[in-house]
Design a protein around this motif. Structure first.
Motif, short mmCIF file in Angstrom:
data_model
loop_
_atom_site.label_atom_id
_atom_site.label_comp_id
_atom_site.label_asym_id
_atom_site.label_seq_id
_atom_site.Cartn_x
_atom_site.Cartn_y
_atom_site.Cartn_z
N ARG A 144 -58.76 15.88 -76.18
CA ARG A 144 -58.67 16.05 -74.73
C ARG A 144 -57.21 16.28 -74.37
O ARG A 144 -56.33 15.64 -74.93
N LEU A 145 -57.01 17.18 -73.42
CA LEU A 145 -55.65 17.42 -72.95
C LEU A 145 -55.08 16.14 -72.34
O LEU A 145 -55.76 15.43 -71.60
N HIS A 146 -53.84 15.84 -72.65
CA HIS A 146 -53.13 14.74 -71.98
C HIS A 146 -51.64 15.02 -72.04
O HIS A 146 -51.20 15.99 -72.67
N TYR A 147 -50.89 14.19 -71.34
CA TYR A 147 -49.43 14.31 -71.33
C TYR A 147 -48.86 13.03 -71.91
O TYR A 147 -49.17 11.93 -71.43
N ASP A 148 -48.04 13.15 -72.95
CA ASP A 148 -47.42 11.98 -73.55
C ASP A 148 -46.07 11.74 -72.90
O ASP A 148 -45.18 12.61 -72.93
N PHE A 149 -45.95 10.56 -72.30
CA PHE A 149 -44.75 10.20 -71.54
C PHE A 149 -43.95 9.22 -72.39
O PHE A 149 -44.45 8.17 -72.77
N ARG A 150 -42.69 9.59 -72.71
CA ARG A 150 -41.92 8.79 -73.65
C ARG A 150 -40.53 8.48 -73.10
O ARG A 150 -39.84 9.37 -72.61
N LEU A 151 -40.14 7.21 -73.21
CA LEU A 151 -38.83 6.74 -72.76
C LEU A 151 -38.07 6.16 -73.94
O LEU A 151 -38.59 5.29 -74.65
N GLU A 152 -36.84 6.62 -74.16
CA GLU A 152 -36.02 6.05 -75.22
C GLU A 152 -35.59 4.64 -74.85
O GLU A 152 -35.03 4.40 -73.77
N LEU A 153 -35.84 3.70 -75.78
CA LEU A 153 -35.36 2.33 -75.59
C LEU A 153 -35.19 1.68 -76.96
O LEU A 153 -36.11 1.71 -77.78
N ASP A 154 -34.03 1.14 -77.20
CA ASP A 154 -33.75 0.41 -78.44
C ASP A 154 -34.08 1.23 -79.69
O ASP A 154 -34.67 0.73 -80.65
N GLY A 155 -33.71 2.49 -79.67
CA GLY A 155 -33.80 3.30 -80.88
C GLY A 155 -35.14 3.95 -81.16
O GLY A 155 -35.31 4.58 -82.21
N VAL A 156 -36.09 3.78 -80.25
CA VAL A 156 -37.39 4.46 -80.41
C VAL A 156 -37.81 5.05 -79.07
O VAL A 156 -37.17 4.81 -78.04
N LEU A 157 -38.89 5.82 -79.09
CA LEU A 157 -39.48 6.32 -77.85
C LEU A 157 -40.69 5.46 -77.51
O LEU A 157 -41.71 5.51 -78.20
N LYS A 158 -40.57 4.63 -76.46
CA LYS A 158 -41.72 3.90 -75.94
C LYS A 158 -42.67 4.94 -75.35
O LYS A 158 -42.21 5.85 -74.62
N SER A 159 -43.96 4.84 -75.63
CA SER A 159 -44.85 5.97 -75.37
C SER A 159 -46.14 5.57 -74.65
O SER A 159 -46.73 4.53 -74.96
#
Ligand code: MN
Length: 190
Positions: free
Chosen positions: A42-57
């Protein structure tokens, strides 16, 4: 959370996704965010924020809305490596997340309140400095009952001058293409 789950789910001999070998932020002092449009089952949008060396997703089925009245489901998923923010391409059939990925928006973000506490307490408030998404946003964890932890969060546009009450999906509809390469899903190889 770390990258254990990310690596365990993927076969890097078969998928072109980043292995997470490199994890450097591009610009000192600024944390990146990325929104990846992902045509999986299914189509979706992955929203990712850099925090402490990784991308919180978070996976957002309907994508971000510019209307503060819309609360968009955002399912918290495994941390991704920082170099995932560069990834655009095709995840082969049979692999985890099989389908096309394009970079729908990218830029920097700034927390308004302590983001580490926010992750634990279930409310992140932040500003985005992207090419398409700007201004104040929040991610709010859904809790039923109140003490129970859940992977279901809501992505909400906070009131500021970048809202659009008439058509929260205006940007999503106006820009199906990658913000980096200009390619649509139809133009991605694969
Ligand atoms: Mn995805």
């Amino acid at each position: 959370m770390g990258l254990g789950q990310y690596k365990a789910k993927r076969d890097f001999k078969k998928s072109p996704e980043p292995t997470g070998g490199t994890g450097k932020s591009n610009v000192a002092g600024l944390s990146c965010f990325v929104v990846q449009k992902h045509q999986a089952r299914r189509l979706h949008y992955d929203f990712r924020l850099e925090l402490d060396g990784v991308l919180k997703s978070w996976a957002v089925p309907k994508g971000p809305s510019l209307n503060p009245a819309d609360k968009r489901l955002a399912v918290h998923v495994e941390d991704h490596p920082l170099d995932y923010a560069e990834f655009e391409g095709m995840i082969p059939a049979e692999q985890y997340g099989a389908g096309k990925v394009l970079i729908w928006d990218r830029g920097y973000w700034r927390p308004i309140k302590d983001p580490r506490k926010g992750l634990v307490n279930g409310k992140l408030e932040f500003e985005l400095y992207g090419e398409r998404l700007t201004g104040k946003w929040a991610l709010v964890q859904m809790k039923h009952p109140p003490d129970e932890s859940s992977d279901n969060w809501l992505l909400i546009k906070e009131k500021d001058k970048s809202i659009d009450r008439e058509d929260g999906d205006r940007l999503l509809n106006a820009h199906p293409e990658s913000v980096i390469s200009g390619r649509t899903f139809g133009e991605l190889d694969g």
